[in-house]
Design a protein around this motif. Sequence first.
Motif, PDB file in Angstrom:
ATOM      1  N   LEU A  19       5.873  18.918  -4.647  1.00 56.73           N
ATOM      2  CA  LEU A  19       5.746  17.736  -3.794  1.00 56.73           C
ATOM      3  C   LEU A  19       5.592  16.471  -4.635  1.00 56.73           C
ATOM      4  CD1 LEU A  19       3.479  19.038  -0.882  1.00 56.73           C
ATOM      5  CD2 LEU A  19       5.947  18.592  -0.834  1.00 56.73           C
ATOM      6  N   ARG A  20       4.794  16.546  -5.687  1.00 56.63           N
ATOM      7  CA  ARG A  20       4.601  15.366  -6.544  1.00 56.63           C
ATOM      8  C   ARG A  20       5.904  14.958  -7.219  1.00 56.63           C
ATOM      9  NH1 ARG A  20       0.100  13.322  -6.188  1.00 56.63           N
ATOM     10  NH2 ARG A  20      -1.737  14.508  -5.628  1.00 56.63           N
ATOM     11  N   ASN A  21       6.738  15.939  -7.534  1.00 60.59           N
ATOM     12  CA  ASN A  21       8.021  15.635  -8.171  1.00 60.59           C
ATOM     13  C   ASN A  21       9.070  15.150  -7.177  1.00 60.59           C
ATOM     14  OD1 ASN A  21       7.173  16.277 -10.772  1.00 60.59           O
ATOM     15  ND2 ASN A  21       7.715  18.424 -10.530  1.00 60.59           N
ATOM     16  N   THR A  22       8.786  15.271  -5.882  1.00 58.41           N
ATOM     17  CA  THR A  22       9.789  14.884  -4.887  1.00 58.41           C
ATOM     18  C   THR A  22       9.345  13.768  -3.956  1.00 58.41           C
ATOM     19  OG1 THR A  22       9.062  16.699  -3.456  1.00 58.41           O
ATOM     20  CG2 THR A  22      10.947  17.127  -4.870  1.00 58.41           C
ATOM     21  N   ILE A  23       8.113  13.817  -3.440  1.00 63.36           N
ATOM     22  CA  ILE A  23       7.724  12.822  -2.436  1.00 63.36           C
ATOM     23  C   ILE A  23       6.583  11.908  -2.866  1.00 63.36           C
ATOM     24  CG2 ILE A  23       8.574  14.239  -0.528  1.00 63.36           C
ATOM     25  CD1 ILE A  23       5.644  14.830   0.212  1.00 63.36           C
ATOM     26  N   SER A  24       6.206  11.948  -4.111  1.00 65.68           N
ATOM     27  CA  SER A  24       5.157  11.025  -4.567  1.00 65.68           C
ATOM     28  C   SER A  24       5.758   9.640  -4.835  1.00 65.68           C
ATOM     29  CB  SER A  24       4.506  11.551  -5.850  1.00 65.68           C
ATOM     30  OG  SER A  24       5.407  11.435  -6.939  1.00 65.68           O
ATOM     31  N   PHE A  25       4.905   8.649  -4.907  1.00 64.12           N
ATOM     32  CA  PHE A  25       5.360   7.288  -5.197  1.00 64.12           C
ATOM     33  C   PHE A  25       6.064   7.240  -6.546  1.00 64.12           C
ATOM     34  CE2 PHE A  25       4.550   3.045  -7.045  1.00 64.12           C
ATOM     35  CZ  PHE A  25       5.323   2.303  -6.161  1.00 64.12           C
ATOM     36  N   GLU A  26       5.474   7.859  -7.547  1.00 68.02           N
ATOM     37  CA  GLU A  26       6.081   7.831  -8.887  1.00 68.02           C
ATOM     38  C   GLU A  26       7.472   8.461  -8.886  1.00 68.02           C
ATOM     39  OE1 GLU A  26       5.258   6.179 -11.685  1.00 68.02           O
ATOM     40  OE2 GLU A  26       3.688   5.336 -10.413  1.00 68.02           O
ATOM     41  N   ALA A  27       7.644   9.516  -8.099  1.00 69.55           N
ATOM     42  CA  ALA A  27       8.946  10.187  -8.048  1.00 69.55           C
ATOM     43  C   ALA A  27      10.004   9.346  -7.331  1.00 69.55           C
ATOM     44  CB  ALA A  27       8.807  11.545  -7.354  1.00 69.55           C
ATOM     45  N   GLN A  28       9.574   8.495  -6.403  1.00 68.15           N
ATOM     46  CA  GLN A  28      10.523   7.750  -5.588  1.00 68.15           C
ATOM     47  C   GLN A  28      10.546   6.247  -5.853  1.00 68.15           C
ATOM     48  OE1 GLN A  28      10.260   8.609  -1.426  1.00 68.15           O
ATOM     49  NE2 GLN A  28      10.213  10.808  -1.749  1.00 68.15           N
ATOM     50  N   GLY A  78       0.807  -1.219   0.000  1.00 73.25           N
ATOM     51  CA  GLY A  78       0.000   0.000   0.000  1.00 73.25           C
ATOM     52  C   GLY A  78       0.837   1.264   0.000  1.00 73.25           C
ATOM     53  N   THR A  79       2.090   1.137  -0.396  1.00 72.22           N
ATOM     54  CA  THR A  79       2.995   2.287  -0.382  1.00 72.22           C
ATOM     55  C   THR A  79       2.501   3.443  -1.247  1.00 72.22           C
ATOM     56  OG1 THR A  79       4.852   0.840   0.113  1.00 72.22           O
ATOM     57  CG2 THR A  79       5.391   3.010  -0.766  1.00 72.22           C
ATOM     58  N   PRO A  80       1.989   3.196  -2.462  1.00 70.97           N
ATOM     59  CA  PRO A  80       1.516   4.341  -3.255  1.00 70.97           C
ATOM     60  C   PRO A  80       0.403   5.123  -2.541  1.00 70.97           C
ATOM     61  CG  PRO A  80       1.728   2.406  -4.642  1.00 70.97           C
ATOM     62  CD  PRO A  80       1.915   1.950  -3.231  1.00 70.97           C
ATOM     63  N   GLN A  81      -0.536   4.406  -1.922  1.00 70.33           N
ATOM     64  CA  GLN A  81      -1.631   5.082  -1.228  1.00 70.33           C
ATOM     65  C   GLN A  81      -1.110   5.840  -0.003  1.00 70.33           C
ATOM     66  OE1 GLN A  81      -1.515   1.824  -2.050  1.00 70.33           O
ATOM     67  NE2 GLN A  81      -3.167   1.571  -3.548  1.00 70.33           N
TER      68      GLN A  81
END
Length: 191
Positions: free
Chosen positions: A77-86, A43-46
């Motif tokens: 934030l989406r570019n740094t701490i989102s699931f897709e970014a990380q 459930g990491t993305p959520q």
Amino acid sequence: MKIVSIAAAFTLAAAAGFSAENPVRQPRLEDRMLAYALLEAEGTPQMMEQTLKTSLEAQLKAAPELLAYRQAFEMYLRNTISFEAQKEELARIYLEVYAPDEIRELIRFYQTPIGRKKAAAGSRIATAAAQVTQKKMQENLPVFQQQLEQMQKEELRRKAELLQSRLPEPAPAPQQPAVPGKDAGKPNEEK
């Protein structure tokens, strides 16, 4: 701006771990896919999406002047701490910690009812834990501030004493020479 300072700190910390002198070995595609599957099963993305939203709202509440820049801040934030970014880095970390067979075992766990329950509760538990931490920090802040004030006063006292000890001793005050024949206010006792 607090946010810029926080972002800079995270950037420097991340850069320290991934320098040009320490190139990161790229895991095999099959292993990366396995790590992605575990991240999904956990459930990491959520959880990361919830963290992103909570962070965004908390920062905007703490600094209302950022409301005008909400869209840009959310994109940051989406570019740094989102699931897709990380996702790539997280997969690499999992593959450093777990062997592929262990990842398969964890995926099986997360496919069980209790594993699904744990995954579903992850963001709620993380949010609650963050709230408990924040509450405890607020409760203890006055005591911490008093300690800091006391330490600052003590430091100032020590510095003043040190400066005082470095000053030369004051010279003794000069004595007034006695003026002969002057006994002001005394009656003449000669007859």
